[in-house]
Design a protein around this motif. Structure first.
Motif, PDB file in Angstrom:
ATOM      1  N   ALA A  68       0.835  -1.205   0.000  1.00  0.00           N
ATOM      2  CA  ALA A  68       0.000   0.000   0.000  1.00  0.00           C
ATOM      3  C   ALA A  68       0.863   1.246   0.000  1.00  0.00           C
ATOM      4  CB  ALA A  68      -0.926   0.003   1.222  1.00  0.00           C
ATOM      5  N   GLN A  69       0.306   2.301  -0.577  1.00  0.00           N
ATOM      6  CA  GLN A  69       0.966   3.615  -0.579  1.00  0.00           C
ATOM      7  C   GLN A  69       0.050   4.606   0.132  1.00  0.00           C
ATOM      8  OE1 GLN A  69       1.934   5.171  -4.461  1.00  0.00           O
ATOM      9  NE2 GLN A  69       3.178   6.822  -3.620  1.00  0.00           N
TER      10      GLN A  69
ATOM     11  N   VAL B 293       5.532   3.825   1.015  1.00  0.00           N
ATOM     12  CA  VAL B 293       5.094   2.579   0.386  1.00  0.00           C
ATOM     13  C   VAL B 293       5.505   1.430   1.307  1.00  0.00           C
ATOM     14  CG1 VAL B 293       5.360   1.008  -1.568  1.00  0.00           C
ATOM     15  CG2 VAL B 293       5.249   3.484  -1.960  1.00  0.00           C
ATOM     16  N   THR B 294       4.530   0.619   1.687  1.00  0.00           N
ATOM     17  CA  THR B 294       4.777  -0.460   2.647  1.00  0.00           C
ATOM     18  C   THR B 294       4.244  -1.789   2.122  1.00  0.00           C
ATOM     19  OG1 THR B 294       4.686   1.041   4.535  1.00  0.00           O
ATOM     20  CG2 THR B 294       4.281  -1.293   4.984  1.00  0.00           C
ATOM     21  N   THR B 295       5.071  -2.814   2.233  1.00  0.00           N
ATOM     22  CA  THR B 295       4.661  -4.185   1.909  1.00  0.00           C
ATOM     23  C   THR B 295       4.657  -5.006   3.192  1.00  0.00           C
ATOM     24  OG1 THR B 295       5.570  -4.082  -0.327  1.00  0.00           O
ATOM     25  CG2 THR B 295       5.212  -6.274   0.607  1.00  0.00           C
ATOM     26  N   VAL B 296       3.573  -5.712   3.415  1.00  0.00           N
ATOM     27  CA  VAL B 296       3.467  -6.604   4.575  1.00  0.00           C
ATOM     28  C   VAL B 296       3.235  -8.015   4.065  1.00  0.00           C
ATOM     29  CG1 VAL B 296       2.169  -7.194   6.653  1.00  0.00           C
ATOM     30  CG2 VAL B 296       2.546  -4.785   6.059  1.00  0.00           C
TER      31      VAL B 296
ATOM     32  N   THR C  76       9.213  -1.055   4.330  1.00  0.00           N
ATOM     33  CA  THR C  76       8.604   0.261   4.129  1.00  0.00           C
ATOM     34  C   THR C  76       9.640   1.269   3.666  1.00  0.00           C
ATOM     35  OG1 THR C  76       7.223   1.961   5.190  1.00  0.00           O
ATOM     36  CG2 THR C  76       8.898   0.929   6.556  1.00  0.00           C
ATOM     37  N   ASN C  77       9.244   2.120   2.750  1.00  0.00           N
ATOM     38  CA  ASN C  77      10.140   3.127   2.184  1.00  0.00           C
ATOM     39  C   ASN C  77       9.435   4.475   2.108  1.00  0.00           C
ATOM     40  OD1 ASN C  77      12.686   1.573   1.111  1.00  0.00           O
ATOM     41  ND2 ASN C  77      10.931   0.329   0.491  1.00  0.00           N
TER      42      ASN C  77
ATOM     43  N   LEU D  90      -3.973   0.534  -2.427  1.00  0.00           N
ATOM     44  CA  LEU D  90      -3.143  -0.615  -2.732  1.00  0.00           C
ATOM     45  C   LEU D  90      -2.349  -0.396  -4.017  1.00  0.00           C
ATOM     46  CD1 LEU D  90      -5.597  -3.555  -1.973  1.00  0.00           C
ATOM     47  CD2 LEU D  90      -3.656  -2.821  -0.565  1.00  0.00           C
ATOM     48  N   LEU D  91      -1.186  -0.981  -4.074  1.00  0.00           N
ATOM     49  CA  LEU D  91      -0.382  -0.953  -5.308  1.00  0.00           C
ATOM     50  C   LEU D  91      -0.355  -2.343  -5.921  1.00  0.00           C
ATOM     51  CD1 LEU D  91       2.689   1.228  -4.240  1.00  0.00           C
ATOM     52  CD2 LEU D  91       0.669   1.932  -5.539  1.00  0.00           C
TER      53      LEU D  91
END
Length: 335
Positions: free
Chosen positions: A19-20, A56-59, A106-107, A334-335
């Motif tokens: 998600a961003q 921008v984070t990916t879990v 996360t970035n 969401l991305l």
């Protein structure tokens, strides 16, 4: 918090999502909390989501992972930052009835901890990515409430555009919603970055001493009228009246900070210099208004037609290390 809709069966869960979320800048701010655990504010607030400052984070929930892992801007992180993320993941795991640990990557494309709402975008992105990966189907209000539990202002990064955060009476009634979409008005927020280092006193620490200021009760008492006025001026697109409130509001909040015990002074010399510059530029015909969160960096509100001129002026100010131009943006997605 209100119960989410029916969670997906284990076999149908994504278990991974990205998600961003945008940072946001409060036009009417909150300073001080009624409840630290639930992060309930003392007053409503109004904000804009920012198009060029985001997280921008990916879990990914992974079976047999012994503990959560946090990779922040390319570095493995432990300590307080990781503990805060794990605590939030635990809330989501409880809602989803799972126990699986996760890798969180996360970035940010802007400095963290420098008064630019990095925790807002961070926890909004984390809430969206983790809840989807865990199989939860939260509506916007539920997601806003969840994000607020991680970082109060994160709830404002969930809806699109121009956002109002209602203080509410309890956790279920304290959430953010859009009052206008991101393309409603051609307004820009130009950030003059004067310091990228983390601030010495966090916003959480500052909120805790807000009521020690002799001006605090007066500030809270006047909030209802101030919110009503700025919503009127945003609705009628009265840039001058809106800007006057925005600038006055920033000074009001910092007056409370400066008179707290101990005193909080987030500004540096360049912050003050830019405040003077904005007023001088306004007298010369460039209509802009400043606002400052809990940090030294200065947000300057202008019309899109004036953004390029403003950027040029800011780049000529000694001590400004970077300039970031934002339009009003959509919320978390969401991305």
């Amino acid at each position: 918090m209100q119960k989410p809709t029916q969670k997906a069966p284990e076999s149908n869960r994504l278990m991974r999502a990205t998600a961003q979320a945008p940072a946001n800048i409060a036009l009417i701010k909150f300073w001080g909390k009624r409840n630290e655990t639930l992060r309930l504010p003392m007053n409503d607030s109004i904000s804009l989501n920012l198009s060029s400052a985001s997280t921008v984070t990916t879990v990914e929930f992974i079976n047999n992972l012994r503990e959560d892992k946090l990779i922040l801007d390319g570095l493995s992180v432990t300590g307080e930052e990781k503990s805060r993320v794990t605590k939030h993941l635990n809330v989501i795991r409880e809602m989803a009835k799972i126990s699986t640990k996760a890798i969180v990557t996360t970035n940010n494309n802007f400095p963290r901890g420098a008064g630019m709402a990095s925790s807002a975008s961070g926890f909004a992105a984390l809430s969206k990515a983790a809840s989807v990966a865990a199989g939860l189907k939260l509506d916007e209000r539920q997601l806003s409430i969840l994000a607020r539990l991680g970082s109060g202002s994160a709830c404002r990064s969930v809806p699109d555009g121009w956002v109002e955060w209602k203080e509410g009476k309890d956790s279920n009634s304290s959430y953010a919603h859009s009052i206008h979409n991101f393309d409603y008005w051609d307004i820009c927020d130009v950030i003059a970055i004067v310091e990228k280092e983390k601030k010495k006193v966090t916003s959480t620490e500052g909120h805790a001493i807000a009521e020690s200021s002799p001006f605090y009760k007066t500030r809270i008492k006047d909030m209802g009228g101030k919110i009503k006025k700025i919503k009127k001026y945003i609705k009628t697109k009265n840039f001058t009246k809106m800007g006057e409130i925005v600038e006055s509001e920033a000074l009001n909040m910092h007056a409370v900070m400066i008179t707290s015990k101990p005193a909080l002074i987030y500004w540096n010399g360049i912050t003050l210099k830019l405040m003077v510059c904005v007023r001088e530029w306004r007298e010369e015909g460039l209509e802009t208004y400043f606002t400052i969160d809990a940090g030294p960096n200065v947000h300057i509100i202008c019309r899109q037609k004036d953004a390029q001129t403003l950027v040029k002026k800011l780049k000529d100010v000694e001590g400004v290390v970077d300039v970031v131009t934002n339009e009003v943006s959509r919320g978390v997605h969401l991305l």
